[in-house]
Design a protein around this motif. Structure first.
Motif, PDB file in Angstrom:
ATOM      1  N   GLN A  53      17.745  52.023  66.621  1.00 46.40           N
ATOM      2  CA  GLN A  53      17.972  50.611  66.331  1.00 46.40           C
ATOM      3  C   GLN A  53      18.239  50.403  64.844  1.00 46.40           C
ATOM      4  N   ASP A  55      13.894  55.062  69.982  1.00 46.89           N
ATOM      5  CA  ASP A  55      14.391  53.683  69.976  1.00 46.89           C
ATOM      6  C   ASP A  55      14.390  53.057  68.584  1.00 46.89           C
ATOM      7  N   GLY A  71      26.578  53.891  69.561  1.00 46.39           N
ATOM      8  CA  GLY A  71      25.987  53.905  70.889  1.00 46.39           C
ATOM      9  C   GLY A  71      25.058  55.075  71.122  1.00 46.39           C
ATOM     10  N   SER A 122      22.770  59.990  70.157  1.00 45.61           N
ATOM     11  CA  SER A 122      23.220  58.744  69.543  1.00 45.61           C
ATOM     12  C   SER A 122      24.397  59.071  68.634  1.00 45.61           C
ATOM     13  N   ARG A 137      26.489  55.922  79.780  1.00 41.06           N
ATOM     14  CA  ARG A 137      26.314  55.026  78.631  1.00 41.06           C
ATOM     15  C   ARG A 137      25.006  54.273  78.753  1.00 41.06           C
ATOM     16  N   GLU A 138      24.169  54.364  77.725  1.00 40.55           N
ATOM     17  CA  GLU A 138      22.899  53.643  77.696  1.00 40.55           C
ATOM     18  C   GLU A 138      22.971  52.413  76.800  1.00 40.55           C
ATOM     19  N   ASP A 139      23.756  52.532  75.725  1.00 37.48           N
ATOM     20  CA  ASP A 139      23.941  51.396  74.818  1.00 37.48           C
ATOM     21  C   ASP A 139      25.258  51.635  74.078  1.00 37.48           C
ATOM     22  N   TYR A 140      26.034  50.551  73.868  1.00 33.90           N
ATOM     23  CA  TYR A 140      27.324  50.753  73.223  1.00 33.90           C
ATOM     24  C   TYR A 140      27.796  49.456  72.585  1.00 33.90           C
ATOM     25  N   HIS A 141      28.256  49.551  71.336  1.00 31.57           N
ATOM     26  CA  HIS A 141      28.795  48.397  70.621  1.00 31.57           C
ATOM     27  C   HIS A 141      30.058  48.828  69.873  1.00 31.57           C
ATOM     28  N   ARG A 201      21.772  51.635  64.041  1.00 39.20           N
ATOM     29  CA  ARG A 201      22.782  50.720  64.571  1.00 39.20           C
ATOM     30  C   ARG A 201      22.877  49.449  63.725  1.00 39.20           C
TER      31      ARG A 201
END
Length: 824
Positions: free
Chosen positions: A586, A582, A545, A561, A529-533, A589
């Motif tokens: 972004q 990125d 994420g 993603s 996991r690099e980014d997760y909401h 997201r």
């Protein structure tokens, strides 16, 4: 004259792993088990690791490992599964071979097997060599010694196979008596015709090969082996023992070896309690000194062959036509559908042969640029199949590459080797053995072909799938709606194909219900996991994420993603795509989360199309196990509502039901359904919560009154797992008297149930505790320690309830006080 007995078990299961996940997915036909490997392990492999020998009253007096007393081989692909999913049984098998070496003059009971059970005479020379080398290396890795013997799939044999085995150091193999042509004394010129199964099976033979090499061959006793497999010889242990002994003859003037060979699954899976018949027969023979138990390696050392033999090439033990069963419509089948034909076998093999040969050309062309010897590299690829760690991969390529490889080149070489592995796996014999093209065994082999094709098209950039499907279409199903091999490929294989995006989908959707750690394993993929909401608004949830997903097979990594929206129940909408960078991520997201906060769910669906295009997925795209798990979570509340409705219906209408029954009128099916559901739920809860015998008997009385069937399968499995967990806990904390009391109460309840609980594991733990932990309590008991005396007494009561011969098994357990209390 010396008499030896050797029983050989060929333990094997067809590979059942999804070729893309390297794991077996849920198989409903094996319920209540997860899959057929797990079920057969419970019914057979585990049983032979701890088989019961009973006394005259049917109580257990000893638990023994049959593997320590018989010759055996396990398929490498099966052992690979057992190592991960049944490690205790796996270790028991390895330990048994180690113990047998102590008992059998340094010769172990285990022998090797050609790797994935292909019909060796139908393979080309290169594939034969790889199968034998992989089988040997897998055996060495697991049993920590070189194998003396090797089992041939279906005992299918030709001279080239025997020669390669001898070349690789194998000393002996086993064949059917019908596979012998003629024999003579070593040094004699006169041959004796023994075709048609007339060879004497009570000694070993030397087989000289055209290359000048030689190998020893044992021909098993055909009639007794058939009786074990098909004539219910395993119905009684003593009868089995006498039938074995009947194979000896006083007219023979040499040390005789009476030996038989069958599928190992005969001992417990095909024949319930077959393992116990085997254990009793061996105990009966050995304890009375009627013959000496041995294995083939020990017998060869003590009795080198004095006769040589010529074998019938292209023959096997399960096809009277030689090896036609695996390439043509010879008439051999399972017998379930006599109106069916097996004409499909030839075009399937032809399609596979064409595909294999195409892969050979491509592999050589590509691999020779990087590998010193592409085919030696394939032979040694088994080292990575056994250990895919980074160090092993590095060492492997250090040995085999011309120059140091970059990351992308390593991935390419691993993909090439995986193509070769799947090209070997697609020849697994089970694909031709049964009646119908659309059977799961044949579909499994076609899946391996599909995996090889997928990787090939990725590497080489052009399609060979269409030509393969043309050839596959010549294989016609006996079932009209299944059409042909090409149709089955499109129907079953293509949907099963997995790429990294499908792994990403699985992660994204399941993350709604499961809190994954930063790094997690999903089958043969590692997800980081690099980014997760994740956010929730009532029953509606969203997860956004990015992750990196690495294949642990080919070491390739892809960044993805995703966004997934759960609108309640089974309504999911999700998108996955290659990580766009990125800024784009972004933006996606922020848009998604902003729309979610506004409750603009229709807008979110449109945004899915904007950001992910056609890559839209739902719950149906999850892998089967997780899909089933989530569906159960989703419908749990619905089931609870149904249960409340059924319970209310049953409770409010019991008096009416009784009136209808007393007046002879039929009870409406809806009332009976409500009663069946409610009473079975009550029974499950009462057993789990230890409500007491009266409560359970009351429920059973009501079920009998309304003629309600007990859901024995569901109850038994749940209760078995419960008592097993308690017993395992007791082994960890033996001095916990309250735990001992709970176990005793549970067993007391079980005796009142109208179905049998499988207490095999519980009995095993108790037996081990009786040999170890129990003895540590005795000294304190002799000094009159009241707590210890109380523990010992209750432990003995549990032994009686587990059907042990307690006085014979436990020290100081012959006390009449204990015996009387234990049989009240």
């Amino acid at each position: 004259m010396d008499r030896y007995i050797c029983i050989h078990g060929h333990f094997y299961q067809p590979p059942r792993e999804n070729p893309w996940l390297e794991a077996i997915e849920l198989q409903d036909s094996a319920l209540p088990y997860h899959d057929w490997n797990e079920r057969i392990t419970s019914e057979c492999y585990s049983r032979n690791a701890a088989s019961r020998i009973l006394d005259g009253d049917g109580r257990i007096k000893e638990i023994v490992s049959n593997y320590t007393r018989i010759s055996f081989n396990f398929g490498p692909t099966l052992l690979s599964w057992m190592e991960k999913y049944a490690p205790g049984i796996y270790q028991a098998i390895l330990d048994a071979d180690r113990k047998s070496r102590e008992w059998r003059s340094g010769h172990g009971n285990a022998i090797a097997q050609v790797y994935n059970h292909i019909i060796m005479p139908l393979a080309n020379t290169r594939d034969k060599r790889t199968q034998i080398i992989w089988g040997i290396r897998d055996f060495e890795h697991r049993f920590q010694r070189f194998p003396e013997g090797m089992w041939l799939s279906e005992t299918a044999v030709d001279l080239e196979t025997l020669d390669i085995m001898a070349e690789q150091g194998i000393q002996f193999t086993l064949l059917s008596p019908h596979q012998a042509l003629r024999v003579r004394k070593i040094g004699s010129e006169k041959w004796k015709d023994v075709s048609g199964g007339r060879i004497d099976p009570t000694r070993g033979y030397l087989c000289k090969l055209p290359s000048g090499r030689a190998i020893y061959i044992f021909f098993y006793d055909g009639p007794i082996s058939r009786a074990i497999a098909f004539e219910k010889l395993l119905n009684g242990g003593e009868h089995f023992a006498h039938r074995l002994l009947s194979g000896f003859s006083d007219t023979r003037k040499w040390p005789q070896i009476l030996h038989v060979a069958t599928d190992g699954e005969s001992y417990g899976h095909h024949h319930r309690h077959g393992d116990m018949s085997l254990a009793f027969a061996l105990h009966y023979i050995e304890s009375r000194g009627l013959a000496r138990l041995t294995n083939y390696g020990e017998y060869l050392e003590k009795n080198p062959p004095v006769h040589e033999v010529e074998v019938l090439s292209n023959s096997s033990w399960s096809c009277v036509h030689g090896i036609e069963r695996w390439k043509g419509n010879c008439g051999c089948n399972s017998g379930g559908h006599p109106e069916w034909n097996q004409e499909w076998r030839t075009p399937i093999r032809n399609a596979f042969d064409w595909l294999r040969d195409q892969m050979v050309i491509k592999y050589e062309q590509k691999a020779k640029k990087y590998l010193k010897d592409p085919w030696r590299a394939r032979d040694e690829y088994i080292t990575l199949l056994l250990n895919r760690s980074a160090d092993q991969v590095h060492q492997y390529f250090e040995r085999h590459t011309v120059n140091a490889l970059g990351t992308e080149e390593i991935i390419c070489m691993l993909e090439l080797l995986e193509i070769q592995r799947n090209a070997l796996l697609m020849y697994t014999s089970c694909g031709w053995f049964f009646d119908e093209l659309s059977g799961i065994e044949t579909l499994q082999t076609i899946q391996y072909a599909g995996r090889a094709i997928q990787l090939s098209e990725k590497i080489f950039g052009y399609s060979i799938e269409n030509t393969f499907l043309e050839k596959l279409s010549q294989a016609k199903s006996n079932i009209a709606e299944q059409k042909d091999g090409a149709h089955l490929y499109e129907k079953f294989v293509k949907p099963a194909m997995i790429d990294t995006k499908k792994v990403g989908v699985h992660y994204a959707v399941s993350s709604i219900f499961e809190d994954y750690p930063e790094r997690t394993r999903i089958y043969c993929f590692t997800v980081t996991r690099e980014d997760y909401h994740r956010e929730e608004a009532g029953r509606i949830k969203i997860a956004v994420g990015r992750v990196s997903i690495r294949s642990e097979i080919i070491k390739e990594t892809e960044r993805l993603s995703f966004c997934v929206l759960h609108l309640g129940n089974h309504d999911f909408s999700g998108g996955v795509c290659a990580f766009p960078g990125d800024d784009a991520y972004q933006s996606m997201r922020d848009e998604m989360m902003a729309s979610f906060e506004k409750g603009a769910f229709a807008v979110m669906v449109r945004l899915m199309d904007k950001h992910f295009g056609m890559h839209n997925y739902s719950l149906k795209h999850l892998f089967k196990d997780e899909q089933r798990k989530i569906v159960h979570q989703v419908i749990r509340s619905t089931i609870d509502e149904f249960e409340e409705t059924y319970r209310s219906m049953y409770e409010n209408n019991r008096i009416l039901m009784r009136f209808l029954q007393e007046t002879g009128m039929p009870i409406p099916s809806v009332f009976r359904t409500a009663a069946e559901f409610t009473l079975n739920q009550d029974l499950k809860k009462a057993c789990a919560e230890e409500k007491g015998l009266n409560r359970i008997q009351g429920i059973l009385h009501d079920m009998k009154k309304w003629d309600i069937p007990v859901d024995a399968l569901d109850h038994e499995f749940a209760l078995r797992r419960l008592i097993e967990a308690l017993m395992d806990e007791l082994q960890e904390r033996p001095s916990d008297f309250s735990l001992l009391q709970r176990i005793e109460r549970k067993l007391h309840l079980f005796l009142a149930l109208p179905f049998e609980i499988n207490l095999w594991h519980v009995q095993n733990v108790y037996y081990e505790m009786a040999k170890t932990i129990y003895k540590t309590f005795l000294p304190k008991a002799k000094y009159g320690d009241p707590d210890t005396v109380r523990w010992i007494e209750l432990f003995k009561q549990i032994g009686y309830k587990l059907f042990f011969n307690v006085p014979a098994m436990l020290p100081d357990a012959s006390d009449e006080h204990f015996h009387a209390r234990g049989t009240e």
